[in-house]
Design an enzyme around this catalytic site. Structure first.
Site, PDB file in Angstrom:
ATOM      1  N   HIS A 258       0.903  -1.183   0.089  1.00 31.82           N
ATOM      2  CA  HIS A 258      -0.201  -0.149  -0.064  1.00 31.82           C
ATOM      3  C   HIS A 258       0.948   1.252   0.113  1.00 31.82           C
ATOM      4  CE1 HIS A 258      -3.283  -2.467   1.793  1.00 31.82           C
ATOM      5  NE2 HIS A 258      -2.275  -3.254   2.172  1.00 31.82           N
ATOM      6  N   TYR A 259       0.282   2.238  -0.293  1.00 35.01           N
ATOM      7  CA  TYR A 259       0.914   3.735  -0.105  1.00 35.01           C
ATOM      8  C   TYR A 259      -0.150   4.165   1.015  1.00 35.01           C
ATOM      9  CZ  TYR A 259      -2.266   6.234  -3.593  1.00 35.01           C
ATOM     10  OH  TYR A 259      -3.215   6.632  -4.338  1.00 35.01           O
ATOM     11  N   THR A 260       0.554   5.113   1.848  1.00 32.35           N
ATOM     12  CA  THR A 260      -0.450   5.790   2.966  1.00 32.35           C
ATOM     13  C   THR A 260      -1.355   6.731   2.561  1.00 32.35           C
ATOM     14  OG1 THR A 260       1.458   7.301   3.426  1.00 32.35           O
ATOM     15  CG2 THR A 260       1.396   5.440   4.713  1.00 32.35           C
TER      16      THR A 260
ATOM     17  N   GLU B 192       2.800  -0.948   4.597  1.00 31.95           N
ATOM     18  CA  GLU B 192       2.274   0.508   4.342  1.00 31.95           C
ATOM     19  C   GLU B 192       3.579   1.409   3.822  1.00 31.95           C
ATOM     20  OE1 GLU B 192      -0.384   2.261   3.858  1.00 31.95           O
ATOM     21  OE2 GLU B 192      -2.103   1.178   4.662  1.00 31.95           O
TER      22      GLU B 192
ATOM     23  N   HIS C 177      -2.742  -3.070  -3.276  1.00 29.16           N
ATOM     24  CA  HIS C 177      -4.098  -2.654  -2.855  1.00 29.16           C
ATOM     25  C   HIS C 177      -5.028  -2.514  -3.876  1.00 29.16           C
ATOM     26  CE1 HIS C 177      -6.549  -0.616   0.358  1.00 29.16           C
ATOM     27  NE2 HIS C 177      -7.077  -2.029   0.275  1.00 29.16           N
TER      28      HIS C 177
END
Length: 262
Positions: free
Chosen positions: A40-42, A105, A147
């Site tokens: 994921h990225y935040t 993350e 994601h």
């Protein structure tokens, strides 16, 4: 004075515990091992704020690991526990992605923040962490996902700038060289018929959650765009051109042999 817990991965500098986790259970209610890795990225401007949110019980979100821009890694949730990172998601018939996966993350503002490139130090840390995780848990290459792969109608992360090919060269994840973007016949939103159903069947065969309706609807467009974002990032438009279809075909043909997870 109690001893500080040690991270599951030696790549993590320390444990920064989040309370947001539960039991990792299979469909039959018995404990299960993770056999997926989801990146994921935040999607937040500040890494510190993102970390605090992942550790805030009111937010009800978390991940197993957090990777800062400078490559520092923290563990938030034990790998044996079910972190709350994927939400409503599905892959290859698995609908409880949180129970099936380990989530990482990666600090990055995301599309809303202009999707800046991932720093080299950060990607090096993600590679080291991912390599350790997939090795210890015997996670198959084609179950290292973004994601957006498992939630294509809701999510865009880790985004088209994430270097999946670089991870693949390091032995992580499944990837083939994308077919060149050229002209020719393509399938696009609004079409219907057997060719569309065949496209949907190929996407479902690879793992995407897509119904075989024969209609190039919004859901199909979202899945095609998610596929492009991961595997053919040169053009992300949700249109199944020859490049997209050929790349998908090559991925299916080169899929690693199934790994038995025990």
């Amino acid at each position: 004075m109690s001893e500080q817990p040690k991270p599951d991965s030696p790549v993590a500098a320390k444990v920064f515990p989040s309370p947001n986790h539960g039991e990792r259970l299979g469909a039959d209610g018995t404990p299960r091992r993770p056999d997926m890795l989801v990146l994921h990225y935040t999607g937040m401007p500040d890494a510190g704020d993102a970390l605090q949110r992942l550790c805030n019980p009111a937010a009800e979100v978390s991940a197993h690991y957090f990777v800062f821009e400078n490559g520092r890694v923290l563990q938030l949730v034990p790998e044996g526990r079910r972190a709350w990172h994927a939400g409503r998601a599905s892959w290859a018939g698995e609908r409880d992605i949180n129970s099936a996966s380990i989530g990482i993350e990666i600090a990055n503002p995301g599309h809303e923040g202009g999707l800046p490139p991932y720093p080299a130090a950060q990607i090096a840390a993600v590679i080291a962490l991912s390599r350790d995780i997939v090795s210890r848990w015997a996670i198959p290459a084609d179950r290292v996902l973004g994601h957006s792969d498992v939630a294509p109608e809701r999510k865009l992360d880790p985004g088209e700038l994430f270097p999946w090919e670089e991870l693949n060269r390091a032995g992580i994840g499944h990837f083939v060289r994308p077919a060149p973007v050229r002209g020719g016949r393509f399938l696009s939103p609004g079409e219907s018929g057997q060719p569309v159903e065949a496209l949907q069947a190929m996407l479902a065969m690879y793992g995407y959650d897509i119904a075989l309706t024969g209609r190039y609807d919004e859901a199909t467009t979202a899945v095609v765009a998610a596929f492009q974002r991961h595997f053919r990032p040169e053009r992300i438009d949700g249109i199944a051109d020859a490049s997209t279809i050929t790349t998908l075909r090559d991925l299916i043909a080169s899929r690693p042999a199934a790994t038995v997870i025990v």
